[in-house]
Design an enzyme around this catalytic site. Structure first.
Site, PDB file in Angstrom:
ATOM      1  N   ASP A 166       0.759  -1.248   0.000  1.00  0.00           N
ATOM      2  CA  ASP A 166       0.000   0.000   0.000  1.00  0.00           C
ATOM      3  C   ASP A 166       0.793   1.302   0.000  1.00  0.00           C
ATOM      4  OD1 ASP A 166      -1.617  -2.152   0.403  1.00  0.00           O
ATOM      5  OD2 ASP A 166      -2.390  -1.515   2.333  1.00  0.00           O
ATOM      6  N   GLU A 390       3.389  -9.544  11.283  1.00  0.00           N
ATOM      7  CA  GLU A 390       2.976  -9.134   9.940  1.00  0.00           C
ATOM      8  C   GLU A 390       4.220  -8.807   9.103  1.00  0.00           C
ATOM      9  OE1 GLU A 390       0.445  -5.722  10.114  1.00  0.00           O
ATOM     10  OE2 GLU A 390      -0.273  -5.944   8.048  1.00  0.00           O
TER      11      GLU A 390
HETATM   12  C1  9WN Z   1      -5.514  -2.670   3.086  1.00  0.00           C
HETATM   13  C2  9WN Z   1      -4.624  -7.667   4.863  1.00  0.00           C
HETATM   14  C3  9WN Z   1      -3.978  -6.564   4.051  1.00  0.00           C
HETATM   15  C4  9WN Z   1      -2.966  -7.091   3.015  1.00  0.00           C
HETATM   16  C5  9WN Z   1      -2.154  -5.981   2.385  1.00  0.00           C
HETATM   17  C6  9WN Z   1      -1.539  -5.126   3.479  1.00  0.00           C
HETATM   18  C7  9WN Z   1      -2.627  -4.601   4.423  1.00  0.00           C
HETATM   19  C8  9WN Z   1      -4.713  -3.255   4.241  1.00  0.00           C
HETATM   20  C9  9WN Z   1      -4.487  -2.226   5.330  1.00  0.00           C
HETATM   21  O1  9WN Z   1      -3.335  -5.678   4.979  1.00  0.00           O
HETATM   22  O2  9WN Z   1      -3.470  -3.737   3.679  1.00  0.00           O
HETATM   23  O3  9WN Z   1      -5.844  -3.681   2.177  1.00  0.00           O
HETATM   24  O4  9WN Z   1      -5.457  -1.860   6.010  1.00  0.00           O
HETATM   25  O5  9WN Z   1      -3.365  -1.770   5.526  1.00  0.00           O
HETATM   26  O6  9WN Z   1      -0.800  -4.076   2.929  1.00  0.00           O
HETATM   27  O7  9WN Z   1      -1.171  -6.520   1.543  1.00  0.00           O
HETATM   28  O8  9WN Z   1      -3.644  -7.786   2.023  1.00  0.00           O
HETATM   29  O9  9WN Z   1      -3.638  -8.458   5.447  1.00  0.00           O
END
Ligand code: 9WN
Length: 417
Positions: A166, A390
């Site tokens: 992101d 994570e």
């Molecule tokens: C937005 C769920 C997701 C992953 C992404 C990671 C993070 C979300 C956030 O978490 O993104 O989708 O709220 O930050 O960057 O890769 O799929 O684990």
């Protein structure tokens, strides 16, 4: 407790009956590319659960074929932002009967479906898994081809969230022209579960919310009105890898289809993203045509394709001073020498387990067996030692982001088998 027992306990705890949440507190819904990675772990424990994980996502498919970034659990709507109340997907054309986001995530699903099938072909055949998965996956790839691909032959993302990485430095320039959502206060329930220094900033969130709202308000129509349209190397490499998997799935089902040719076309198109000076692939702003000159782990992901013409240079970059394979912890998400590098903030430096798993696959594919095995061992060791974090500080391996993160456990389990 052994790695295996701890990983199983975590996955069982995060299982919600039909799918696995990425993390109970921070991410209380189903996420698209997480589910594919998580299914790759579940297949060693229960082929049936692994299949259900993907089937739950398919049951949230839109009529245009898109597989949504998030399938919401309405009972947890106050716990994550933006949630179902933001998207109001029922009001959007072609939405499924369950509430979802309108965006998508990287297409690693067909690859996961093939791996899940292979883990237990008898159970897969008994449940008719591939017969049901194949049309859903073909529709998903058709969406990418028809609605997201321009003359370049590459699929674009319309939001940083769609890349799964992101706040990558790739998005800095394309986001610079995007206005910030005019909110007095940015809703940040995420900060109750992870340190603010590990997460994107409020300024980034204001832009994320502006883009998501604009896409929603345009009816998620992919009509060219998006203020952010970028070609990302990892998204396209995963698409090509999944297209190859679809070819194998079609073969299993006795279907004739041209998936291998399609995969080759995507791989050929990826060459537009090659940056000789940086020795890796980079993102390209599809609106301006400008290459985004950063070394990030996304730019190494095309190594998962056996025929990638740039393998020697990519391996050199992976081993060189920007990523320091073997010396840094796993594979840093971005160039450790760049001015944008940050040891804690998300996709601007910390090491993630899914990209390490992809690099294990890449190293194996290109004959670097020894390095692949060593990286796989590190994934397992760090997953367990960090409480299935994570992501990690790329030099000290200190845990970052949330803990008890599902794909960390699932992919460590996969490499353990
Ligand atoms: C937005 C769920 C997701 C992953 C992404 C990671 C993070 C979300 C956030 O978490 O993104 O989708 O709220 O930050 O960057 O890769 O799929 O684990």
């Amino acid at each position: 407790m052994t790695l295996e027992a701890a990983a199983i306990r975590l996955l069982v705890r995060n299982w919600r009956g039909r799918y696995t949440v990425p993390a109970g507190g921070l991410y209380p819904h189903q996420w698209s590319w997480d589910s594919a990675f998580i299914a790759i772990g579940w297949r060693h424990l229960s082929a049936r659960r692994a299949q259900q994980e993907l089937e739950s996502l398919f049951s949230a498919q839109w009529s245009d074929g898109r597989l949504p970034q998030i399938v919401f659990d309405p009972s947890r709507d106050d716990d994550y932002s933006p949630g179902a109340a933001f998207w109001r997907s029922a009001e959007l054309p072609g939405s499924p009967p369950v509430p979802t986001a309108g965006l998508v995530q990287p297409p690693n699903h067909a690859w996961a479906a093939l791996l899940v099938h292979r883990a237990d072909p008898r159970e897969s055949r008994r449940r008719g898994f591939l017969e049901r998965a194949y049309p859903a996956l073909v529709a998903w790839h058709t969406y990418l081809r028809d609605r997201r691909t321009d003359a370049s032959g590459l699929a674009h993302v319309v939001h940083p969230w769609e890349s799964g990485m992101d706040n990558s430095p790739f998005w800095d320039e394309p986001l610079s022209a995007v206005p910030e959502a005019g909110l007095d206060r940015v809703p940040r329930p995420d900060l109750e579960h992870a340190a603010a220094t590990d997460r994107p900033s409020d300024t980034e969130y204001r832009k994320y919310l502006h883009l998501a709202a604009a896409y929603r308000d345009a009816g998620v129509a992919d009509d060219g009105s998006e203020q952010f349209r970028v070609h990302d190397p990892a998204v396209n490499a995963l698409w090509a890898r999944s297209e190859l998997a679809l070819g194998e799935i079609a073969g299993e089902l006795g279907e004739r289809a041209d998936h291998d040719e399609r995969a080759q076309r995507i791989a050929d198109a990826l060459e537009r993203l090659w940056h000789p000076g940086l020795g890796c692939y980079v993102a390209r702003d599809a609106r301006t045509g400008r290459l985004q000159e950063h070394r990030t782990v996304s730019g190494l992901v095309p190594l998962i394709l056996s025929g990638v013409p740039r393998a020697p240079e990519l391996l050199e970059t992976l081993r060189g001073p920007s990523f320091r394979l073997g010396t840094s912890v796993l594979v840093p998400s971005a160039d450790v020498q760049a001015p944008t590098f940050d040891t804690s903030r998300y996709w601007r430096g910390p090491s993630w387990f899914n990209t390490a798993w992809l690099m294990v696959e890449a190293l194996e594919r290109h004959g670097a067996e020894h390095e692949a095995r060593s990286l796989a061992r590190d994934v397992i060791t760090h997953a367990e030692a960090s409480g299935f974090a994570e992501y990690l500080h790329p030099f000290t391996a200190a845990a970052r982001g949330t803990r008890a993160f599902s794909w960390t456990a699932a992919l460590a389990l996969d490499l353990h088998h």
